[in-house]
Design an enzyme around this catalytic site. Structure first.
Site, PDB file in Angstrom:
ATOM      1  N   ARG A   1       0.786  -1.248   0.000  1.00 53.42           N
ATOM      2  CA  ARG A   1       0.000   0.000   0.000  1.00 53.42           C
ATOM      3  C   ARG A   1       0.813   1.291   0.000  1.00 53.42           C
ATOM      4  NH1 ARG A   1      -4.358  -2.431  -1.972  1.00 53.42           N
ATOM      5  NH2 ARG A   1      -5.662  -3.526  -0.455  1.00 53.42           N
TER       6      ARG A   1
ATOM      7  N   ASN B   1      -0.663  -1.206  -7.827  1.00 52.68           N
ATOM      8  CA  ASN B   1      -1.898  -0.409  -7.705  1.00 52.68           C
ATOM      9  C   ASN B   1      -1.907   0.384  -6.400  1.00 52.68           C
ATOM     10  OD1 ASN B   1      -2.099  -3.145  -6.783  1.00 52.68           O
ATOM     11  ND2 ASN B   1      -4.280  -2.883  -6.456  1.00 52.68           N
TER      12      ASN B   1
ATOM     13  N   HIS C   1      -4.247 -10.400 -13.392  1.00 54.48           N
ATOM     14  CA  HIS C   1      -5.554 -10.580 -12.780  1.00 54.48           C
ATOM     15  C   HIS C   1      -6.492 -10.899 -13.928  1.00 54.48           C
ATOM     16  CE1 HIS C   1      -8.759  -9.295  -9.685  1.00 54.48           C
ATOM     17  NE2 HIS C   1      -9.380  -9.850 -10.714  1.00 54.48           N
TER      18      HIS C   1
ATOM     19  N   HIS D   1      -3.907 -15.672  -8.495  1.00 52.09           N
ATOM     20  CA  HIS D   1      -5.080 -16.071  -7.689  1.00 52.09           C
ATOM     21  C   HIS D   1      -6.144 -16.823  -8.490  1.00 52.09           C
ATOM     22  CE1 HIS D   1      -6.273 -12.247  -9.372  1.00 52.09           C
ATOM     23  NE2 HIS D   1      -5.813 -11.516  -8.376  1.00 52.09           N
TER      24      HIS D   1
ATOM     25  N   ASP E   1      -1.658 -12.707  -1.858  1.00 53.45           N
ATOM     26  CA  ASP E   1      -2.480 -11.565  -2.283  1.00 53.45           C
ATOM     27  C   ASP E   1      -2.826 -10.721  -1.053  1.00 53.45           C
ATOM     28  OD1 ASP E   1      -3.945  -9.759  -3.749  1.00 53.45           O
ATOM     29  OD2 ASP E   1      -5.611 -11.116  -4.163  1.00 53.45           O
TER      30      ASP E   1
END
Length: 479
Positions: free
Chosen positions: A77, A107, A195, A249, A322
């Protein structure tokens, strides 16, 4: 004469640490022995302790000594979202879980879509990390051609979002841009990590369903078909361009079968399974609500069983957490506004270990430990070309985990190191505990004293490819 796994030459430095144990998990199998360590690297593995008395000693006894774990899928983050996680807290969670190297996702705010923003993040993290690191750069949907000239000293992998959610602002919605990205990545030798869900399919369903009325509606609005459609597109683009692609994932049985079929056909496509998808099913979602809201969503028992088979048979390449923390307030807000994602780097190894032991109680624990090291250390290090990582061997970094395989313990909120302060695993009784984590031969987590080490984790340089298979899955039955 003492048998040596590696015979040091006359230039081998004098060891400053010896780690001894009866269960060293090496690429060749579990063995007893002594790791001679100098300057943060393993110099030899010996049957007898040949180091001088001045060297430090650590006796692991009957605990496993695993190679430092590699989590190639975390969201720490930084920058811009540090109210819910930061590198100090995220790396503490990592080392308590035996993870010594992480690969962070792009991100953030702003997203790391260019070399200069990625390097700025590296400068911001310096001096704040207990773990070594590498960063996935983000694909800029407006400039996919940049991957053809990506500087390998900055990044060797690029994250592609094929579907959007709360923290995925750079979704590739244009099929032409996605195709350009695959072509450019193939030209530049860049590993894509994806993703893989179909954003257009989800938008169609959202328009039909309208606003959700409960947390339990989430899976219906983000169904398995989104992943199946997207993985099929990835496989076709890999076939067309030869791009190395790693599906993150992966969540359904159909996706696993599709990727395994592509691997059998010789395509350089691999996949990751998360600890969350191995640990939870839609039954848990009924109990925990938004705390297990993921993207891709948690599926049913049959899908979970197929993912476990992918691990046992060696079909998957990496296990990842994740790790994507949000605050409790964010997770328990409105039904539509609750973001997908939960913390998991601290729980990953113990959750997978606990699941293996419960599902396969008659299996030799050495086999389970070797499997854990293979998919949570060796193979991610090979896939992402992480120098010195992933194995207990002469010349490798002295990143080690002392793991007590039979120790039961219950996770409470007090144990959670992530800044978000909660875990979906609270109340779980795990089997197996990380007693000590070492990075570069120095302790960064000691469970006995509850103390951490130095926040001097380093940005890993690029390395040459290990082999030409790019981490392709082995034949079924490897595990």
């Amino acid at each position: 004469m003492d048998r040596l796994t590696s015979v040091p030459d006359l230039a081998t430095p004098v060891p400053d640490l010896v780690v001894s144990g009866r269960r060293l998990v090496t690429p060749q199998g579990v063995r007893r022995g002594h790791l001679l360590i100098s300057g943060g690297r393993i110099t030899a593995i010996t049957d007898t302790d040949t180091a001088p008395a001045s060297a430090g000693r650590l006796d692991a006894g009957d605990h496993y000594v695993l190679p430092g774990l590699v989590d190639s899928h975390v969201h720490f983050r930084t920058p811009g979202l540090t109210h819910k996680e930061d590198w100090e807290h995220g790396s503490r969670a990592a080392v308590r879980g035996g993870v010594t190297t992480v690969m962070d996702m792009p991100n953030t705010v702003p997203p790391t879509l260019a070399p200069e923003t990625l390097l700025a993040k590296a400068r911001q993290v310096a001096g704040r990390s207990l773990v070594d690191m590498r960063f996935h750069i983000g694909l800029d949907p407006a400039r996919p051609e940049l991957l053809a000239d990506l500087d390998a000293s900055v990044a060797t992998s690029a994250k592609v979002f094929m579907a959007g959610h709360h923290t995925a602002p750079t979704v590739v919605r244009d099929p032409a841009a996605l195709e350009k990205a695959f072509a450019a990545a193939a030209e530049g030798g860049v590993q894509l990590v994806l993703h893989a869900e179909d954003d257009g399919l989800f938008a169609l369903l959202d328009a039909w369903w309208g606003e959700p009325g409960s947390y339990l509606e989430y899976e219906r609005r983000r169904p398995r078909t989104g992943g199946i459609v997207a993985v099929a597109k990835v496989v076709e683009l890999v076939r067309r361009y030869g791009t190395r692609a790693h599906i993150l994932h992966l969540s359904s049985a159909e996706e696993a079968d599709l990727v395994c079929a592509a691997q059998a056909a010789g395509y350089p496509v691999t996949f990751e399974v998360t600890g969350h998808h191995l640990s939870f099913t839609d039954d848990d979602t009924r109990r925990l609500g938004a705390r297990t809201r993921l993207s891709p969503s948690i599926r049913g028992r049959a899908d979970q069983d197929r993912l476990w088979r992918a691990l046992v048979d060696g079909q998957l390449t990496t296990l990842g957490s994740d790790h994507a923390p949000h605050t409790v307030a964010e997770k328990t807000g409105t039904v539509a506004g609750s973001p997908p994602g939960l913390p998991g780097v601290q729980e990953l190894a113990v959750a997978v270990w606990t699941g293996m032991r419960r599902r396969r109680p008659d299996e030799d624990p050495d086999t389970a430990a070797t499997r854990l090291a293979r998919h949570l250390s060796q193979r991610p290090a090979e896939l992402f070309r992480l120098p010195g990582k992933g194995r207990i061997a002469p010349g490798a970094d002295a990143d080690l985990v002392v793991f007590a395989p039979d120790t039961p313990w219950m996770l409470s909120a007090h144990d959670v190191e992530s800044k978000c302060g909660w875990s979906a695993y609270e109340g779980w009784t795990f089997t197996g505990r990380v007693e000590r984590t070492l990075r570069a031969g120095r302790t960064v987590w000691d469970a006995a004293s509850g103390t951490f080490g130095a926040y001097d984790g380093r940005l890993l340089p690029a390395a040459d490819p290990v082999d030409t298979t790019n981490g392709a899955a082995p034949a079924a039955g490897e595990g």
